[in-house]
Design a protein around this motif. Sequence first.
Motif, mmCIF file in Angstrom:
data_model
loop_
_atom_site.group_PDB
_atom_site.id
_atom_site.type_symbol
_atom_site.label_atom_id
_atom_site.label_comp_id
_atom_site.label_asym_id
_atom_site.label_seq_id
_atom_site.Cartn_x
_atom_site.Cartn_y
_atom_site.Cartn_z
ATOM 1 N N GLU A 157 71.890 43.816 72.084
ATOM 2 C CA GLU A 157 71.442 44.783 73.084
ATOM 3 C C GLU A 157 70.769 44.096 74.267
ATOM 4 O O GLU A 157 70.669 44.672 75.351
ATOM 5 N N LEU A 158 70.316 42.848 74.076
ATOM 6 C CA LEU A 158 69.531 42.168 75.089
ATOM 7 C C LEU A 158 70.317 41.148 75.900
ATOM 8 O O LEU A 158 69.876 40.758 76.986
ATOM 9 N N ASN A 159 71.441 40.667 75.394
ATOM 10 C CA ASN A 159 72.123 39.574 76.080
ATOM 11 C C ASN A 159 73.634 39.771 76.068
ATOM 12 O O ASN A 159 74.157 40.724 75.484
ATOM 13 N N GLY A 160 74.338 38.854 76.707
ATOM 14 C CA GLY A 160 75.797 38.831 76.687
ATOM 15 C C GLY A 160 76.265 37.441 77.083
ATOM 16 O O GLY A 160 75.825 36.900 78.101
ATOM 17 N N ILE A 161 77.147 36.853 76.276
ATOM 18 C CA ILE A 161 77.557 35.460 76.475
ATOM 19 C C ILE A 161 79.068 35.355 76.310
ATOM 20 O O ILE A 161 79.656 36.018 75.459
ATOM 21 N N ARG A 162 79.695 34.528 77.149
ATOM 22 C CA ARG A 162 81.081 34.126 76.895
ATOM 23 C C ARG A 162 81.122 32.599 76.845
ATOM 24 O O ARG A 162 80.339 31.920 77.512
ATOM 25 N N ILE A 163 82.029 32.073 76.036
ATOM 26 C CA ILE A 163 82.163 30.629 75.870
ATOM 27 C C ILE A 163 83.515 30.219 76.426
ATOM 28 O O ILE A 163 84.565 30.673 75.947
ATOM 29 N N TYR A 164 83.507 29.384 77.422
ATOM 30 C CA TYR A 164 84.754 28.998 78.069
ATOM 31 C C TYR A 164 85.660 28.232 77.108
ATOM 32 O O TYR A 164 85.228 27.320 76.410
ATOM 33 N N PHE A 165 86.932 28.618 77.129
ATOM 34 C CA PHE A 165 87.933 28.008 76.249
ATOM 35 C C PHE A 165 88.588 26.833 76.971
ATOM 36 O O PHE A 165 89.752 26.879 77.374
ATOM 37 N N ASP A 166 87.805 25.778 77.149
ATOM 38 C CA ASP A 166 88.306 24.546 77.741
ATOM 39 C C ASP A 166 87.377 23.414 77.331
ATOM 40 O O ASP A 166 86.516 23.599 76.455
ATOM 41 N N ALA A 167 87.547 22.256 77.923
ATOM 42 C CA ALA A 167 86.779 21.083 77.495
ATOM 43 C C ALA A 167 85.292 21.213 77.768
ATOM 44 O O ALA A 167 84.479 20.490 77.178
ATOM 45 N N ARG A 168 84.905 22.157 78.633
ATOM 46 C CA ARG A 168 83.468 22.360 78.892
ATOM 47 C C ARG A 168 82.788 23.091 77.739
ATOM 48 O O ARG A 168 81.655 22.791 77.395
ATOM 49 N N GLN A 169 83.467 24.120 77.238
ATOM 50 C CA GLN A 169 82.914 24.974 76.174
ATOM 51 C C GLN A 169 81.524 25.490 76.547
ATOM 52 O O GLN A 169 80.629 25.603 75.708
ATOM 53 N N THR A 170 81.372 25.813 77.827
ATOM 54 C CA THR A 170 80.087 26.230 78.371
ATOM 55 C C THR A 170 79.781 27.674 78.023
ATOM 56 O O THR A 170 80.672 28.522 77.984
ATOM 57 N N LEU A 171 78.513 27.972 77.821
ATOM 58 C CA LEU A 171 78.040 29.334 77.638
ATOM 59 C C LEU A 171 77.710 29.915 79.001
ATOM 60 O O LEU A 171 76.818 29.417 79.705
ATOM 61 N N ASP A 172 78.450 30.964 79.400
ATOM 62 C CA ASP A 172 78.214 31.663 80.655
ATOM 63 C C ASP A 172 77.529 32.990 80.338
ATOM 64 O O ASP A 172 77.758 33.572 79.272
ATOM 65 N N LEU A 173 76.735 33.505 81.280
ATOM 66 C CA LEU A 173 75.779 34.554 80.942
ATOM 67 C C LEU A 173 75.997 35.856 81.699
ATOM 68 O O LEU A 173 76.352 35.865 82.879
ATOM 69 N N TYR A 174 75.734 36.942 80.988
ATOM 70 C CA TYR A 174 75.827 38.307 81.497
ATOM 71 C C TYR A 174 74.418 38.875 81.526
ATOM 72 O O TYR A 174 73.716 38.895 80.509
ATOM 73 N N GLY A 175 73.969 39.326 82.704
ATOM 74 C CA GLY A 175 72.622 39.884 82.827
ATOM 75 C C GLY A 175 72.646 41.393 82.789
ATOM 76 O O GLY A 175 73.483 42.039 83.440
#
Length: 407
Positions: A157-175
């Motif tokens: 309920e407090l957050n939202g995250i996507r993880i990029y499907f590539d060599a970065r595998q970075t966590l990107d954020l939803y506010g």
Amino acid sequence: MKKLTLSLIIAISCFCTVMATSTLTVTVSNPMKAPRTDVPVVISLKNYGDVRSALVQRGQEEIPCQLDDLDQDETFDELCFLVNIGKHEKQTYTVTLSDSGEPRQYAARVYAEMVMGNKKVKEKNRQDNFIEAITARGDCAYSYNLQHHHGVDFESELNGIRIYFDARQTLDLYGKFQKRLELQATQFYTDDAQKAQGYGDDVLWVGQTFGLGAFRGWNGSEPTLIEPVRSRTQRIISYGPLRTIVEVVDRGWKADTALPAVNMTLRYTQYAGHRDTDVDVIFNRDVTGYRFSTGIINVKGSEEFSDCKGLRACWGTDYPATDTVKWKRETVGLAVLVPSANIASEEPANKDNYAYVLKVNGSQMSYKVSYCSANETFGYHTAKEWFDYLKAWRREAEQPLAVKITE
């Protein structure tokens, strides 16, 4: 004689049913001087046979619970439930496990999604080619675009995250503005009508940085991406309702050119009611001699906080995309919490990251990440508020509930 035989059969059947049910008494104690909410209690089921359903009660009150099959072998491995507990309070729960039935259904408090684009659907937030796992070969030209929102996403309920499907595998954020689930409706692409209704949106530009706590390699002077690999997989292990579990699996990762390639599983667990996310890193071999890294992006002009013991954070404001006309500047607080035993060094900040060099003592390690958006009506709106919260977050992480199980 027939009646006696039938009675005997009924008696035997009842006896077997009783033997197939286990009743546990679970006592949880809070060691802290502060109350706590939505604290997870996780029970391993390896000693209780083939559990198919469970009931958790406190007195006569039914407590929502969840059964999870972590290794995907069609047998539940763990039971999870969440507790609200006062300072120094002790609570007792009754857990009934059965080898029959189905898991009970409760209102969802988390969400996870993987979806491929559907050319017949024009709306970016109405895509419906849902999948549960995807694997790309290491020589896949552009795995980033295979999934609609570029990788698995999940939320509480407090957050939202996507993880990029590539060599970065970075966590990107939803506010978010409101405390609620939103990703099923927006799919990380909030339209104008949804924005007018108070839905959130992407709030962070990550580029090649750590974003929020991405796990990376280390070449002796800087982080390295998760490449080359033989294959890369994303999959959803559990959809909820109390926690969602997703995994990223990198097979044949040449993390160090002088050492053997490794298989790595990154397991992300998101609990309901939490803005923080648990990260478990699991290798197929002892990697004590390797070095890795994690950290957070150095948001433009951000204020840094570090306790020099594994908690590192920042508070800053920047555009979440290169289009500065369509997007407004977003203020976020980011944090990573790494056990001191896994820290090889805390690196000075540079233009991209606040970084830790990591050592894995054996084949596994765990850490936590957390973030907030200043858009939240329920969260934090200054660097001081954010950093004060993180100090309390660390205290909670270091003082888990005491859990005692008796049969």
